[in-house]
Design a protein around this motif. Structure first.
Motif, PDB file in Angstrom:
ATOM      1  N   TYR A  51       1.243  17.533   4.204  1.00 55.63           N
ATOM      2  CA  TYR A  51       0.860  16.255   3.623  1.00 55.63           C
ATOM      3  C   TYR A  51       2.085  15.361   3.488  1.00 55.63           C
ATOM      4  CZ  TYR A  51      -3.821  17.904   2.557  1.00 55.63           C
ATOM      5  OH  TYR A  51      -5.119  18.358   2.660  1.00 55.63           O
ATOM      6  N   TYR A  52       1.946  14.117   3.968  1.00 57.17           N
ATOM      7  CA  TYR A  52       3.042  13.148   3.954  1.00 57.17           C
ATOM      8  C   TYR A  52       2.694  11.947   3.083  1.00 57.17           C
ATOM      9  CZ  TYR A  52       4.725  15.542   8.191  1.00 57.17           C
ATOM     10  OH  TYR A  52       5.187  16.461   9.099  1.00 57.17           O
ATOM     11  N   CYS A  53       3.648  11.561   2.268  1.00 58.20           N
ATOM     12  CA  CYS A  53       3.517  10.320   1.510  1.00 58.20           C
ATOM     13  C   CYS A  53       3.991   9.165   2.397  1.00 58.20           C
ATOM     14  CB  CYS A  53       4.363  10.396   0.252  1.00 58.20           C
ATOM     15  SG  CYS A  53       4.287   8.907  -0.788  1.00 58.20           S
TER      16      CYS A  53
ATOM     17  N   SER B 131       8.027   0.360   6.769  1.00 59.10           N
ATOM     18  CA  SER B 131       7.218   1.571   6.599  1.00 59.10           C
ATOM     19  C   SER B 131       8.126   2.758   6.318  1.00 59.10           C
ATOM     20  CB  SER B 131       6.409   1.811   7.880  1.00 59.10           C
ATOM     21  OG  SER B 131       5.753   3.062   7.830  1.00 59.10           O
ATOM     22  N   TYR B 132       7.781   3.514   5.265  1.00 60.95           N
ATOM     23  CA  TYR B 132       8.574   4.684   4.891  1.00 60.95           C
ATOM     24  C   TYR B 132       7.685   5.908   4.780  1.00 60.95           C
ATOM     25  CZ  TYR B 132      12.321   1.426   3.763  1.00 60.95           C
ATOM     26  OH  TYR B 132      13.299   0.455   3.837  1.00 60.95           O
ATOM     27  N   TRP B 133       8.232   7.062   5.173  1.00 59.76           N
ATOM     28  CA  TRP B 133       7.540   8.338   5.115  1.00 59.76           C
ATOM     29  C   TRP B 133       8.349   9.347   4.319  1.00 59.76           C
ATOM     30  CZ3 TRP B 133       2.702   9.090   7.053  1.00 59.76           C
ATOM     31  CH2 TRP B 133       2.216   8.157   7.974  1.00 59.76           C
ATOM     32  N   GLY B 134       7.632  10.188   3.586  1.00 57.63           N
ATOM     33  CA  GLY B 134       8.272  11.328   2.964  1.00 57.63           C
ATOM     34  C   GLY B 134       8.471  12.440   3.981  1.00 57.63           C
ATOM     35  N   GLN B 135       9.127  13.502   3.548  1.00 58.57           N
ATOM     36  CA  GLN B 135       9.432  14.615   4.453  1.00 58.57           C
ATOM     37  C   GLN B 135       8.246  15.545   4.632  1.00 58.57           C
ATOM     38  OE1 GLN B 135      13.064  16.378   2.842  1.00 58.57           O
ATOM     39  NE2 GLN B 135      14.273  15.209   4.299  1.00 58.57           N
ATOM     40  N   GLY B 136       7.269  15.462   3.755  1.00 58.94           N
ATOM     41  CA  GLY B 136       6.090  16.305   3.869  1.00 58.94           C
ATOM     42  C   GLY B 136       6.108  17.461   2.894  1.00 58.94           C
TER      43      GLY B 136
ATOM     44  N   ASP C 285       0.823  -1.204   0.000  1.00 61.30           N
ATOM     45  CA  ASP C 285       0.000   0.000   0.000  1.00 61.30           C
ATOM     46  C   ASP C 285       0.863   1.264   0.000  1.00 61.30           C
ATOM     47  OD1 ASP C 285      -2.926  -0.911   2.007  1.00 61.30           O
ATOM     48  OD2 ASP C 285      -1.947  -1.881   0.300  1.00 61.30           O
ATOM     49  N   MET C 286       0.402   2.282  -0.739  1.00 66.96           N
ATOM     50  CA  MET C 286       0.989   3.615  -0.697  1.00 66.96           C
ATOM     51  C   MET C 286      -0.145   4.599  -0.452  1.00 66.96           C
ATOM     52  SD  MET C 286       3.718   3.513  -3.887  1.00 66.96           S
ATOM     53  CE  MET C 286       4.518   5.048  -3.404  1.00 66.96           C
ATOM     54  N   GLY C 287       0.181   5.738   0.140  1.00 65.36           N
ATOM     55  CA  GLY C 287      -0.891   6.685   0.411  1.00 65.36           C
ATOM     56  C   GLY C 287      -0.396   8.035   0.890  1.00 65.36           C
ATOM     57  N   TRP C 288      -1.351   8.880   1.180  1.00 68.44           N
ATOM     58  CA  TRP C 288      -1.096  10.227   1.686  1.00 68.44           C
ATOM     59  C   TRP C 288      -1.784  10.408   3.033  1.00 68.44           C
ATOM     60  CZ3 TRP C 288       2.207  13.730  -0.259  1.00 68.44           C
ATOM     61  CH2 TRP C 288       2.655  13.558  -1.576  1.00 68.44           C
ATOM     62  N   TYR C 289      -1.035  11.011   3.941  1.00 68.15           N
ATOM     63  CA  TYR C 289      -1.552  11.412   5.240  1.00 68.15           C
ATOM     64  C   TYR C 289      -1.367  12.918   5.359  1.00 68.15           C
ATOM     65  CZ  TYR C 289      -1.603   6.528   6.788  1.00 68.15           C
ATOM     66  OH  TYR C 289      -1.873   5.180   6.922  1.00 68.15           O
ATOM     67  N   ARG C 290      -2.077  13.514   6.310  1.00 73.08           N
ATOM     68  CA  ARG C 290      -1.884  14.939   6.548  1.00 73.08           C
ATOM     69  C   ARG C 290      -1.960  15.241   8.034  1.00 73.08           C
ATOM     70  NH1 ARG C 290      -7.528  17.307   3.932  1.00 73.08           N
ATOM     71  NH2 ARG C 290      -8.943  16.604   5.588  1.00 73.08           N
TER      72      ARG C 290
END
Length: 121
Positions: free
Chosen positions: A93-95, A109-114, A33-38
């Motif tokens: 918003y974070y990927c 689990s990986y997160w973008g910098q936002g 799964d990939m997605g966006w959080y905020r």
């Protein structure tokens, strides 16, 4: 080393649209799964939208009906188009992605910098 590279944030007027993009770079053996959080100031991080590696989307109630998430498995990338934006959409918003970096390493689990999205006139 896996990195999630985000783009597309910025300032948009109420009622406007924008598209957020995210691509996984580096060693990607497989992903899920990939997605966006905020996360808005003073609030907890929340799911905006996600998509499985088979292309099945999932949307939060706050964006359902005015957002579309798509995925390009060949590029390990997702896009989130958001329409009818309102000031309540203002947030960082974070990927996010579940990625297996190699055959021998586990899914992680990986997160973008936002990327900042500001909805204001």
């Amino acid at each position: 080393q896996v990195q999630l590279v985000e783009s597309g944030g910025g300032l948009v007027q109420p009622g406007g649209s924008l598209t957020l993009s995210c691509a996984a770079t580096g060693s990607v053996f497989s992903n899920n799964d990939m997605g966006w959080y905020r996360q808005a100031p003073g609030k907890q991080r929340e799911l905006v939208a996600s998509i499985t590696n088979y292309g099945a989307p999932n949307y939060s109630d706050s964006v359902k009906g005015r957002s579309t998430i798509t995925r390009d498995n060949a590029k390990n990338a997702i896009n989130l188009q958001m329409n009818s934006l309102n000031p309540e959409d203002t947030a960082l918003y974070y990927c996010h992605a579940w990625i297996k970096p190699s055959r021998t390493l586990p899914m992680n689990s990986y997160w973008g910098q936002g990327t900042q999205v500001t909805v204001s006139s």
